[in-house]
Design a protein around this motif. Structure first.
Motif, PDB file in Angstrom:
ATOM      1  N   VAL A   1     -19.700 -39.593  29.366  1.00 54.01           N
ATOM      2  CA  VAL A   1     -20.021 -40.357  30.571  1.00 54.01           C
ATOM      3  C   VAL A   1     -18.884 -40.162  31.571  1.00 54.01           C
ATOM      4  O   VAL A   1     -17.731 -40.510  31.277  1.00 54.01           O
ATOM      5  CB  VAL A   1     -20.212 -41.857  30.255  1.00 54.01           C
ATOM      6  CG1 VAL A   1     -20.575 -42.609  31.524  1.00 54.01           C
ATOM      7  CG2 VAL A   1     -21.278 -42.060  29.186  1.00 54.01           C
TER       8      VAL A   1
ATOM      9  N   LYS B   1     -14.980 -47.830  34.846  1.00 56.40           N
ATOM     10  CA  LYS B   1     -14.782 -47.434  33.439  1.00 56.40           C
ATOM     11  C   LYS B   1     -14.890 -48.637  32.507  1.00 56.40           C
ATOM     12  O   LYS B   1     -15.583 -48.587  31.479  1.00 56.40           O
ATOM     13  CB  LYS B   1     -13.417 -46.756  33.260  1.00 56.40           C
ATOM     14  CG  LYS B   1     -13.360 -45.334  33.745  1.00 56.40           C
ATOM     15  CD  LYS B   1     -12.173 -44.567  33.176  1.00 56.40           C
ATOM     16  CE  LYS B   1     -10.853 -45.173  33.523  1.00 56.40           C
ATOM     17  NZ  LYS B   1      -9.720 -44.319  33.099  1.00 56.40           N
TER      18      LYS B   1
ATOM     19  N   TRP C   1     -18.455 -49.860  32.096  1.00 55.64           N
ATOM     20  CA  TRP C   1     -19.271 -49.024  31.217  1.00 55.64           C
ATOM     21  C   TRP C   1     -18.988 -49.335  29.747  1.00 55.64           C
ATOM     22  O   TRP C   1     -19.902 -49.380  28.925  1.00 55.64           O
ATOM     23  CB  TRP C   1     -19.019 -47.541  31.508  1.00 55.64           C
ATOM     24  CG  TRP C   1     -20.025 -46.969  32.466  1.00 55.64           C
ATOM     25  CD1 TRP C   1     -19.953 -46.943  33.822  1.00 55.64           C
ATOM     26  CD2 TRP C   1     -21.277 -46.364  32.125  1.00 55.64           C
ATOM     27  NE1 TRP C   1     -21.062 -46.348  34.355  1.00 55.64           N
ATOM     28  CE2 TRP C   1     -21.901 -45.981  33.339  1.00 55.64           C
ATOM     29  CE3 TRP C   1     -21.924 -46.086  30.940  1.00 55.64           C
ATOM     30  CZ2 TRP C   1     -23.138 -45.351  33.384  1.00 55.64           C
ATOM     31  CZ3 TRP C   1     -23.162 -45.460  30.975  1.00 55.64           C
ATOM     32  CH2 TRP C   1     -23.763 -45.099  32.179  1.00 55.64           C
TER      33      TRP C   1
ATOM     34  N   VAL D   1     -12.606 -45.214  26.008  1.00 54.01           N
ATOM     35  CA  VAL D   1     -12.306 -44.946  27.416  1.00 54.01           C
ATOM     36  C   VAL D   1     -11.058 -44.086  27.493  1.00 54.01           C
ATOM     37  O   VAL D   1     -10.037 -44.396  26.865  1.00 54.01           O
ATOM     38  CB  VAL D   1     -12.108 -46.254  28.203  1.00 54.01           C
ATOM     39  CG1 VAL D   1     -11.757 -45.960  29.655  1.00 54.01           C
ATOM     40  CG2 VAL D   1     -13.365 -47.106  28.125  1.00 54.01           C
TER      41      VAL D   1
ATOM     42  N   ILE E   1     -15.955 -42.143  27.684  1.00 55.13           N
ATOM     43  CA  ILE E   1     -16.028 -42.504  29.104  1.00 55.13           C
ATOM     44  C   ILE E   1     -14.768 -42.003  29.793  1.00 55.13           C
ATOM     45  O   ILE E   1     -13.656 -42.383  29.416  1.00 55.13           O
ATOM     46  CB  ILE E   1     -16.172 -44.024  29.274  1.00 55.13           C
ATOM     47  CG1 ILE E   1     -17.397 -44.528  28.500  1.00 55.13           C
ATOM     48  CG2 ILE E   1     -16.276 -44.395  30.746  1.00 55.13           C
ATOM     49  CD1 ILE E   1     -17.443 -46.038  28.348  1.00 55.13           C
TER      50      ILE E   1
END
Length: 771
Positions: A279, A286, A289, A304, A320
């Motif tokens: 993603v 961020k 998500w 992340v 992400i």
């Protein structure tokens, strides 16, 4: 006219000399790059004296030092300034350098930021651009274009690459990827009729003509959400998840903002078993998500990527990463074995020459090579920013086209129409063929009846006092500069025609009856090109709009304060930090509780301010930066938005309003645009509205008239120059007693009084009343 242009040319040379004496190099002037650098370096110096230099201030120290170097080099080679002016500027720059040296003496670790080869982070690059904009200089939003990469080849970049340790561990644990035979399901063209046709331009044009279809056929909504319990999807969300479950693998999800695109993307990936999933998102969303992934796909782990990715989980199902650090991670991302890729705010990749666009496109090719039927989703509520061809990079990411032609699946659909671009009906059929590849566009009014309507109300305000006079003078000066260029070009054209012995007939091109609109656009384009390069002295269109924003700041804040007292919580949007500063000072003076969202805040501070606005009754207003808070925020607790400054795109305005107008909103939403009457501000508002018509026609099949797709900056200058020429011609006609329709119209234009600013009829109170 040529004589008048020559006389004006002499006067303008004199005024140019006068302006040069009072431009950004005059130490008494508050504009330009030097005051911005001085203010910033003083803040860093104060932090060093307290012994608490934060990471943001370290970055500011590096950026100031770099800009001082650049400015010194520029001034040394600038032949347009006198020696006295050059000495003055160099002295002021030396003063800033002295403060930098004293600060480094207090904290010697700052010296590493000035060493040759020191890394300039994306945050520093963004801060540098912000400082240049604050100085009234236009900057390039994107880095210099990199050479085009071959299909699937990752672009070369100067920054270092990072490979997190947990990623290496995952690669060692899974040395082989399972074979994928899904490419056999990709449709192939049954005929070859269109092989010799250039098809990309007709495909793009097919969206300019509008049409009935706005979204691909979707299955009926199912009450079953794959593997998820205790969560309720709206019917339009369940339809897209059902399409992914049925085997569709490419989506341009262009739902209006606020309709839950994040949830749809995560559940579509779950239905398609597209894990691990990559993603790519803007930095500000961020964290959101990761939160949404935990909510909608709780059986899947999400990680992340921050910085070099030292803290990520290489075995996570959802990775992400934000655009700004994609360059240092493209290496391992391209070989990680992703089975799906989602690009959020996909209009960020509209410029194919930008580095981030090249990385996204190259990564999609690498994934497609390994998994031919991987899931690809482009999410954006505003896919058209300036032009229909903004679609190009998004379509290429989705695998519908390459650089030159449609790919097999789309080509098969076009061949199946039995039509060629020269045939009637091709454009409608081609538009439908593209939409059926995976364009999904739903509007709130159609699929979310429980979300109340929204409207945009313009509030004209008069700019009085010294600031108002200064803005009107600056606008008049800019218009005069444009008129001078226009008339000097006409004079040069006439002289060239005379010297060549060619008559002034219709074919000579020397004379045009009335205003030469082609020349108007060329003059405006030249002004825009020269903006920020020191060729022109005085205000340009960007500094002019910034001054208008500063002048409107207190009026807009007063209006927001009145709204807060009368109707509850208010979201206040501004483009520049100094406008936000004025607004916050006004709220404090009016005893209005406020919070703020800015780009330089830490995630912790940002979260605390959002929670304060949502949960604390005493916090009535949240002051938001258009760039830092335009995406990723849910502020449905308010139903009124104040837009203190206008953006250059309708997309940015829409994104701001949709922080409030989204699922969960229970009241009608009103966005109050504060417009400076009798200035270029009102023209810009109309241009923004014209831009919105482009998206309505291309994606929604609207019959609304489409505005120009050229840059709003250019159109604003064209409008300014055209108005100035019309006024000049009207004055000339009135003075020479021209009769007939032209003379009557000129006299009427000259005599027409200026319309008084009006308050929206929907407003229960005036923006000028006392608080």
């Amino acid at each position: 006219m040529a004589q008048r242009a020559a006389r004006r040319g002499g006067a303008t040379q004199a005024s140019s000399r006068d302006r040069r004496r009072s431009d950004t190099r005059d130490p008494r002037d508050g504009e330009g790059i030097i005051p911005v650098l001085a203010k910033t370096v003083r803040q860093v110096e104060a932090a060093a004296q307290r012994g608490k230099i934060r990471p943001t201030q370290r970055t500011a120290y590096q950026v100031v030092a770099l800009l001082v170097r650049e400015e010194r080099a520029r001034v040394k080679t600038d032949a347009t300034i006198s020696e006295a002016e050059r000495t003055n500027v160099m002295t002021r720059l030396d003063g800033i350098a002295t403060i930098l040296a004293k600060t480094a003496a207090r904290d010697t670790s700052l010296l590493a930021l000035l060493a040759d080869g020191a890394t300039v982070s994306p945050t520093a690059a963004s801060m540098r651009n912000d400082m240049l904009r604050a100085a009234g200089r236009e900057v390039e939003e994107e880095p210099e274009p990199e050479p085009e990469a071959e299909s699937g080849e990752l672009p070369a970049v100067a920054t270092r690459r990072a490979v997190p340790a947990t990623v290496i561990a995952r690669q060692l644990a899974n040395p082989f990827l399972a074979p994928d035979f899904s490419a056999a399901r990709t449709p192939r063209p049954a005929t070859n009729r269109l092989a010799s046709w250039e098809l990309l331009s007709p495909l793009f044009r097919s969206f300019e003509y509008g049409g009935d279809a706005t979204s691909m056929p979707l299955p009926e909504a199912s009450e079953v959400v794959h593997g998820i319990k205790d969560l309720v999807l709206m019917p339009h969300q369940a339809e897209l998840v059902g399409a992914a479950a049925d085997g569709h693998r490419t989506f341009l999800l262009a739902d209006e903002p606020g309709l839950g695109k994040t949830a749809q993307a995560l559940l579509a990936a779950n239905a398609a078993d597209a894990f691990p999933l990559l993603v790519v998102v803007p930095n500000v969303v961020k964290a959101n998500w990761a939160h949404e992934a935990a909510l909608w796909t709780p059986r899947r782990t999400a990680t992340v990527v921050h910085g070099d990715g030292d803290s990520i989980d290489g075995f996570a199902d959802i990775v992400i990463v934000n655009y700004e650090i994609l360059d240092r991670h493209v290496g391992w991302l391209g070989s990680h074995g992703f089975r799906g890729m989602v690009v959020d705010e996909a209009h960020f990749i509209k410029n194919k020459t930008s580095q981030r666009s090249q990385h996204v496109l190259a990564l999609s090719e690498r994934i497609r090579e390994r998994i031919p039927r991987a899931l690809f989703m482009a999410l954006t509520g505003t896919p058209l920013i300036n032009d229909i061809e903004d679609f190009r990079a998004i379509w290429q990411f989705l695998g519908w086209i390459d650089d030159k032609k449609p790919r097999p699946a789309l080509m098969a659909a076009l061949e199946a129409t039995g039509l060629a671009p020269s045939d009637p009906g091709f454009y409608s059929a081609a538009r439908t063929a593209v939409i059926n590849q995976g364009i999904v566009r739903r509007r709130k009014v159609d699929v979310a009846a429980d979300i109340p309507a929204r409207r945009v109300a313009d509030l004209p305000v008069e700019l009085d006092g010294a600031m108002g006079r200064s803005i009107r003078a600056a606008e008049a000066e800019l218009a005069a500069r444009l008129v001078e260029r226009y008339e000097s070009t006409l004079a040069a054209r006439a002289q060239a025609t005379s010297l060549s012995g060619v008559g002034g007939g219709a074919d000579s091109g020397a004379f045009v009856d009335g205003i030469d609109l082609g020349l108007v656009r060329r003059v405006a384009a030249a002004e825009l090109k020269n903006t920020g390069n020191g060729v022109d002295k005085g205000d340009n269109v960007f500094t002019l709009m910034r001054k208008i924003g500063q002048a409107k700041a207190e009026l807009a804040a007063d209006y927001a304060a009145q709204l807060a007292r009368n109707v509850g919580k208010v979201v206040f949007f501004a483009k520049h930090l100094d406008v936000m500063d004025v607004a916050e000072a006004t709220f404090a003076k009016r005893d209005i509780g406020y919070a703020s969202i800015r780009g330089d805040q830490t995630p912790k501070v940002r979260k605390a301010n959002i929670e304060a606005f949502l949960e604390d009754p005493s916090v009535s207003v949240i002051v938001c930066s258009l760039t830092a808070a335009g995406v990723g925020l849910n502020l449905q607790v308010a139903s009124n938005v104040v837009l203190a400054e206008l953006s250059w795109t309708s997309a940015e305005q829409t994104q701001a309003i949709d922080r409030v107008h989204r699922i969960g909103q229970t009241e009608p939403v009103t966005a109050w645009r504060i417009i400076a009457a009798q200035t270029i501000d009102s023209q810009l508002a109309q241009l923004i509205d014209d831009k919105a018509g482009l998206a309505a026609r291309a994606l929604d099949g609207s019959d609304e008239e489409v505005g120009s797709s050229a840059d709003v900056q250019l159109e604003a200058l064209v409008s300014l120059l055209t108005d100035a020429l019309e006024k000049e011609n009207a004055t000339s006609a009135a003075g020479t007693g021209v009769s007939g329709p032209a003379g009557d119209a000129a006299a009427e234009a000259t005599a027409a009084p200026l319309a008084a600013p009006s308050v929206s009829p929907f407003s229960p109170f005036s923006p000028f009343s006392a608080s």
